[in-house]
Design a protein around this motif. Structure first.
Motif, mmCIF file in Angstrom:
data_model
loop_
_atom_site.group_PDB
_atom_site.id
_atom_site.type_symbol
_atom_site.label_atom_id
_atom_site.label_comp_id
_atom_site.label_asym_id
_atom_site.label_seq_id
_atom_site.Cartn_x
_atom_site.Cartn_y
_atom_site.Cartn_z
ATOM 1 N N ALA A 3 11.102 17.750 -8.075
ATOM 2 C CA ALA A 3 12.449 17.661 -7.514
ATOM 3 C C ALA A 3 12.906 18.999 -6.949
ATOM 4 C CB ALA A 3 13.418 17.180 -8.581
ATOM 5 N N THR A 4 12.650 20.087 -7.678
ATOM 6 C CA THR A 4 13.114 21.408 -7.241
ATOM 7 C C THR A 4 12.421 21.851 -5.964
ATOM 8 O OG1 THR A 4 13.582 22.034 -9.540
ATOM 9 C CG2 THR A 4 13.367 23.814 -7.933
ATOM 10 N N THR A 5 11.111 21.699 -5.904
ATOM 11 C CA THR A 5 10.376 22.133 -4.710
ATOM 12 C C THR A 5 10.720 21.266 -3.499
ATOM 13 O OG1 THR A 5 8.481 20.818 -5.497
ATOM 14 C CG2 THR A 5 8.446 23.184 -5.936
ATOM 15 N N MET A 6 10.889 19.959 -3.720
ATOM 16 C CA MET A 6 11.246 19.089 -2.594
ATOM 17 C C MET A 6 12.681 19.343 -2.151
ATOM 18 S SD MET A 6 9.291 15.466 -3.188
ATOM 19 C CE MET A 6 9.627 15.045 -1.471
ATOM 20 N N ASN A 7 13.565 19.632 -3.107
ATOM 21 C CA ASN A 7 14.946 19.977 -2.741
ATOM 22 C C ASN A 7 14.974 21.234 -1.879
ATOM 23 O OD1 ASN A 7 15.967 17.819 -4.141
ATOM 24 N ND2 ASN A 7 16.731 19.023 -5.881
ATOM 25 N N GLU A 8 14.248 22.277 -2.314
ATOM 26 C CA GLU A 8 14.236 23.536 -1.571
ATOM 27 C C GLU A 8 13.717 23.337 -0.154
ATOM 28 O OE1 GLU A 8 11.889 26.060 -4.017
ATOM 29 O OE2 GLU A 8 13.527 26.600 -5.374
ATOM 30 N N GLN A 9 12.670 22.495 -0.028
ATOM 31 C CA GLN A 9 12.105 22.281 1.299
ATOM 32 C C GLN A 9 13.044 21.470 2.180
ATOM 33 O OE1 GLN A 9 8.999 23.729 2.257
ATOM 34 N NE2 GLN A 9 10.041 23.294 4.184
ATOM 35 N N ASN A 10 13.690 20.459 1.607
ATOM 36 C CA ASN A 10 14.615 19.656 2.417
ATOM 37 C C ASN A 10 15.836 20.479 2.825
ATOM 38 O OD1 ASN A 10 14.766 16.767 3.359
ATOM 39 N ND2 ASN A 10 16.813 16.968 2.483
ATOM 40 N N GLU A 11 16.262 21.373 1.928
ATOM 41 C CA GLU A 11 17.398 22.235 2.245
ATOM 42 C C GLU A 11 17.057 23.246 3.335
ATOM 43 O OE1 GLU A 11 18.129 23.766 -1.600
ATOM 44 O OE2 GLU A 11 19.378 22.082 -2.259
ATOM 45 N N ALA A 12 15.785 23.449 3.579
ATOM 46 C CA ALA A 12 15.353 24.387 4.617
ATOM 47 C C ALA A 12 15.271 23.729 5.983
ATOM 48 C CB ALA A 12 13.986 24.981 4.256
ATOM 49 N N LEU B 160 18.648 14.316 10.706
ATOM 50 C CA LEU B 160 18.629 13.628 11.993
ATOM 51 C C LEU B 160 19.922 13.857 12.770
ATOM 52 C CD1 LEU B 160 16.919 11.741 13.765
ATOM 53 C CD2 LEU B 160 18.043 9.793 12.647
ATOM 54 N N THR B 161 21.013 14.134 12.059
ATOM 55 C CA THR B 161 22.301 14.377 12.726
ATOM 56 C C THR B 161 22.510 15.845 13.069
ATOM 57 O OG1 THR B 161 23.434 14.660 10.606
ATOM 58 C CG2 THR B 161 23.329 12.422 11.520
ATOM 59 N N GLY B 162 21.520 16.692 12.768
ATOM 60 C CA GLY B 162 21.634 18.105 13.098
ATOM 61 C C GLY B 162 22.282 18.940 12.022
ATOM 62 N N ALA B 163 22.553 18.344 10.851
ATOM 63 C CA ALA B 163 23.183 19.081 9.755
ATOM 64 C C ALA B 163 22.126 19.742 8.880
ATOM 65 C CB ALA B 163 24.035 18.131 8.915
ATOM 66 N N GLN B 164 22.595 20.700 8.099
ATOM 67 C CA GLN B 164 21.696 21.342 7.145
ATOM 68 C C GLN B 164 21.228 20.323 6.113
ATOM 69 O OE1 GLN B 164 23.507 24.494 4.959
ATOM 70 N NE2 GLN B 164 21.807 24.739 3.535
ATOM 71 N N GLY B 165 19.934 20.386 5.777
ATOM 72 C CA GLY B 165 19.387 19.494 4.759
ATOM 73 C C GLY B 165 19.985 19.779 3.395
ATOM 74 N N SER B 166 20.049 18.767 2.576
ATOM 75 C CA SER B 166 20.603 18.905 1.220
ATOM 76 C C SER B 166 19.540 18.512 0.205
ATOM 77 C CB SER B 166 21.836 18.012 1.061
ATOM 78 O OG SER B 166 21.483 16.648 1.286
ATOM 79 N N ALA C 8 9.378 17.993 8.069
ATOM 80 C CA ALA C 8 8.797 16.786 7.466
ATOM 81 C C ALA C 8 7.334 17.024 7.123
ATOM 82 C CB ALA C 8 8.937 15.603 8.406
ATOM 83 N N LEU C 9 6.644 17.759 7.990
ATOM 84 C CA LEU C 9 5.245 18.101 7.692
ATOM 85 C C LEU C 9 5.165 18.956 6.434
ATOM 86 C CD1 LEU C 9 3.917 18.898 11.294
ATOM 87 C CD2 LEU C 9 3.247 16.965 9.837
ATOM 88 N N GLN C 10 6.123 19.883 6.298
ATOM 89 C CA GLN C 10 6.143 20.727 5.102
ATOM 90 C C GLN C 10 6.436 19.901 3.851
ATOM 91 O OE1 GLN C 10 5.346 24.002 4.834
ATOM 92 N NE2 GLN C 10 4.773 23.863 6.996
ATOM 93 N N LEU C 11 7.349 18.931 3.951
ATOM 94 C CA LEU C 11 7.645 18.052 2.822
ATOM 95 C C LEU C 11 6.403 17.264 2.405
ATOM 96 C CD1 LEU C 11 11.165 16.667 3.808
ATOM 97 C CD2 LEU C 11 10.629 17.913 1.706
ATOM 98 N N ALA C 12 5.717 16.702 3.391
ATOM 99 C CA ALA C 12 4.515 15.921 3.089
ATOM 100 C C ALA C 12 3.412 16.805 2.524
ATOM 101 C CB ALA C 12 4.027 15.202 4.348
#
Length: 668
Positions: A310-319, A323-329, A571-575
């Motif tokens: 969860a922590t590593t995926m959260n950090e990557q999504n936040e980076a 799709l709407t152009g907002a910062q990932g959470s 998305a590539l980084q998440l995968a």
């Protein structure tokens, strides 16, 4: 003389009757559990001097003796105690193994499915159906973590139930043994003979007690016994027994421990806990050892996987950029550690802790005590394992307002130096992390497939040869909470260093980090930053390199903008996280496979040991039964012997009667 002969025959008849009765009782109890074979102990009656020598006066029945070997019974009790422990351990391990071992379902499949779903998003980042499917995969994986952890908690609840039942049986048996002690002492004192039936009942009760909790007995002079468990804790002392009870564990309120239940003269009942580390035999020992050696550590291992994923995926999504152009959470909600200051602290430091940082792959999921030693050094003790304290040093924050420690997967933030001796309890146990894990996003568009974009330009009036090149998109957003917008300008000042400034927004510029040969140096405020050949610079998440020789007054501009809907870099980084060694030296799937393997090994090892112990119990039982058990063939032979003995002694009496009649006839 005739009277003497009749007396001899009568004692012989009496002896034969005893023999027949005892033999019959042996045959009747051949299948009675705990019965010890009995034999009649005879002795020759004292002879009588008739002048010509001493003539015998028959036979005495001395006692009915149990065939019993104390050392064999002790061996059997020890063997069944170990057997009870291993059988219980193995049964519990099998139950746990059944929960996690299915390779076609559960977390293993969910991890594979989510990795595939994120790859699909990377292939089509603007496809809302692919994003919705990936969100479904995130929900499915979270549900699997929840359910497996709940299954573990169900096993823990079963252990609590079994402990409660075992304690009830132990109390019943202890009371029974104490009561039998009293009866044996009374019976043997009044008769002078061993109370065989009561002794058998007591031995059977001790054997049952050994299966439950292990039991060691010692003999008392009055015929009673004492019974101890563990490292000598008294359970029965002669005619008195002590009750046990279950209490909530001081280290985990969801688990039960065993304690003495003591009532004082005022009628107040209190409990005295018995350390589970000393109760290693019988059913109770098996439950405790399974819980401490397999259930608890493996549930923490599962929690560590959940937290790290969860922590590593959260950090990557936040980076990334949604799709709407907002910062990932954050994709997942994870319960963070809690820190409690000791009531005796005299300093004013505030300490918080979160999962993450450079040591996340070493997350233990344990609890700690952090104590300030002075000079920026702290003593850190793992209270879960009870290991020796280690010294850790805090690193001053670049803001100069505090310090931090990164250790065992924890980021510990310290507001100011505490007073020397101040201590803090860090509750970072991940046992329940799998059950509290939840999904933080509600729409597939919140998957941050793209990355913030940044470009670099050289000032049109520059006179030097320096140029800058963006080497990666921003790894984070600047300013905090919004995507980096506008421009940041770096100007070469008269000293040949760089001054950074935010030129289009009113936000303060973050620190600038310069890395040379792997060594990073942070500059705050970001002025007089040296120009170093081969160095990389990071500002606001944008990393760039500089080449050539800039001149005084030259400017370089960084411009950040939103990602395009077709951008799939994040998305590539998440995968790709599913292929990285984020948990120790293992991937998510590798760590889960190791977790499953550890439980399988526990089940296999305990099964082998249990089978071996069953064989040993059979061998010890055979040895014990060779002394105490009833052999029907032998008893049949004894029956014939005593029948013949009875008939022969009847003949003796008959002969004496005939002689007596003849003598009477002579007198008449």
């Amino acid at each position: 003389m005739t009277q003497s002969l009749i007396q001899i025959g009568s004692t012989g008849l009496n002896a034969a009757q005893y023999g027949l009765s005892v033999t019959g009782n042996n045959i009747a109890n051949a299948s009675t559990t705990g019965y010890s074979r009995e034999v009649v102990d005879y002795s020759e009656s004292t002879g009588q001097n008739f002048g010509a020598g001493y003539l015998g006066s028959g036979v005495n029945v001395v006692t009915v003796q149990r065939q019993y070997a104390e050392y064999l019974n002790q061996q059997l009790n020890a063997a069944v105690a170990q057997g009870g422990m291993l059988t219980t351990y193995n049964s519990s391990a099998e139950q746990l193994n059944d929960i996690v071992s299915d390779p076609t379902a559960g977390i293993t499949t969910s991890l594979t499915t989510l990795a595939s779903g994120l790859s699909t998003v990377a292939n089509s980042p603007s496809d809302t159906s692919a994003r919705a499917a990936a969100l479904g995969d995130i929900n499915s994986l979270t549900t699997q973590f929840n359910e497996v952890t709940q299954e573990f908690n169900s096993v823990r609840s079963d252990i609590n139930t079994e402990l409660t039942g075992a304690v009830s049986q132990i109390n019943t048996l202890s009371s029974q043994i104490a009561s039998l002690n009293k009866q044996i002492v009374t019976a043997e004192a009044s008769s002078g003979q061993p109370a065989n039936q009561l002794l058998d009942q007591r031995d059977a009760a001790v054997n049952q007690l050994a299966q439950l909790v292990g039991a060691t007995t010692t003999d008392n002079a009055d015929g009673s016994i004492n019974v101890t468990i563990g490292n000598g804790q008294s359970l029965v002392n002669g005619q008195y027994s002590y009750n046990l009870t279950t209490v909530a564990s001081s280290s985990n309120s969801s688990e039960l421990d065993i304690a003495y239940q003591v009532t004082n003269s005022a009628g107040v009942t209190s409990t005295i806990p018995i350390s589970e580390s000393v109760l290693t035999s019988g059913t109770v020992g098996g439950l405790f050892q399974f819980r401490s050696q397999t259930l608890d550590p493996q549930q923490r291992a599962l929690g560590n996987i959940a937290v790290t994923l969860a922590t590593t995926m959260n950090e990557q999504n936040e980076a990334g950029v949604t799709l709407t152009g907002a910062q990932g959470s954050a994709l997942f909600d994870v319960t963070q550690p809690t820190v409690t200051a000791a009531t005796a602290n005299t300093g004013g430091a505030t300490i918080t802790a979160t999962y993450g940082g450079s040591t996340l792959s070493s997350l233990t999921g344990d609890n700690y005590t952090l104590t300030y030693e002075g000079g920026g050094n702290y003593s850190l003790q793992d209270t879960t394992t009870g290991g020796a304290p280690v010294t850790v040093s805090a690193t001053a924050d670049t803001s100069g307002t505090g310090s931090s420690i990164n250790v065992d997967g924890l980021q510990i933030a310290i507001s100011t130096d505490p007073a020397v001796g101040d201590s803090f309890q860090i509750q970072s146990d991940t046992t329940e992390a799998g059950s509290t894990l939840s999904v933080a996003i509600t729409d597939g568009s919140d998957i941050a497939a793209g990355s913030p974009q940044a470009t670099a330009t050289t000032g049109t009036t520059n006179t030097g040869t320096g140029t800058i090149t963006v080497t990666s998109p921003p790894a984070q957003y600047y300013p905090t909470g919004a995507m980096m917008q506008g421009t940041v300008t770096a100007t070469v000042n008269a000293t040949g260093t760089l001054d950074f400034a935010q030129t289009t927004t009113g936000d303060a510029l973050p620190d600038v980090t310069v890395t040379v040969n792997g060594v990073a140096t942070t500059y705050s405020p970001p002025t007089n930053v040296p120009v170093t050949a081969g160095a990389t610079y990071n500002v606001g998440g944008v990393t760039f390199t500089m080449s050539g020789t800039p001149a005084t007054g030259d400017t370089f501009t960084l411009t950040a903008s939103a990602a395009a809907p077709s951008d799939n870099t994040n998305a590539l980084q998440l995968a790709n996280l599913f292929n990285e060694t984020t948990i120790g030296s293992q991937t998510y799937s590798g760590a889960y496979s190791a977790f499953v393997g550890a439980i399988g090994d526990a089940e296999s090892t305990s099964n082998t040991a249990s089978q071996a112990q069953t064989t040993l119990i059979s061998q010890v039982t055979q040895a014990q039964q060779s002394v105490s058990g009833v052999n029907l063939d032998e008893e049949a032979e004894n029956m014939m012997t005593y029948e013949q003995m009875y008939q022969a002694n009847s003949k003796v009496i008959q002969a004496a009667s005939t002689i007596f009649d003849a003598i009477i006839g002579i007198d008449t």
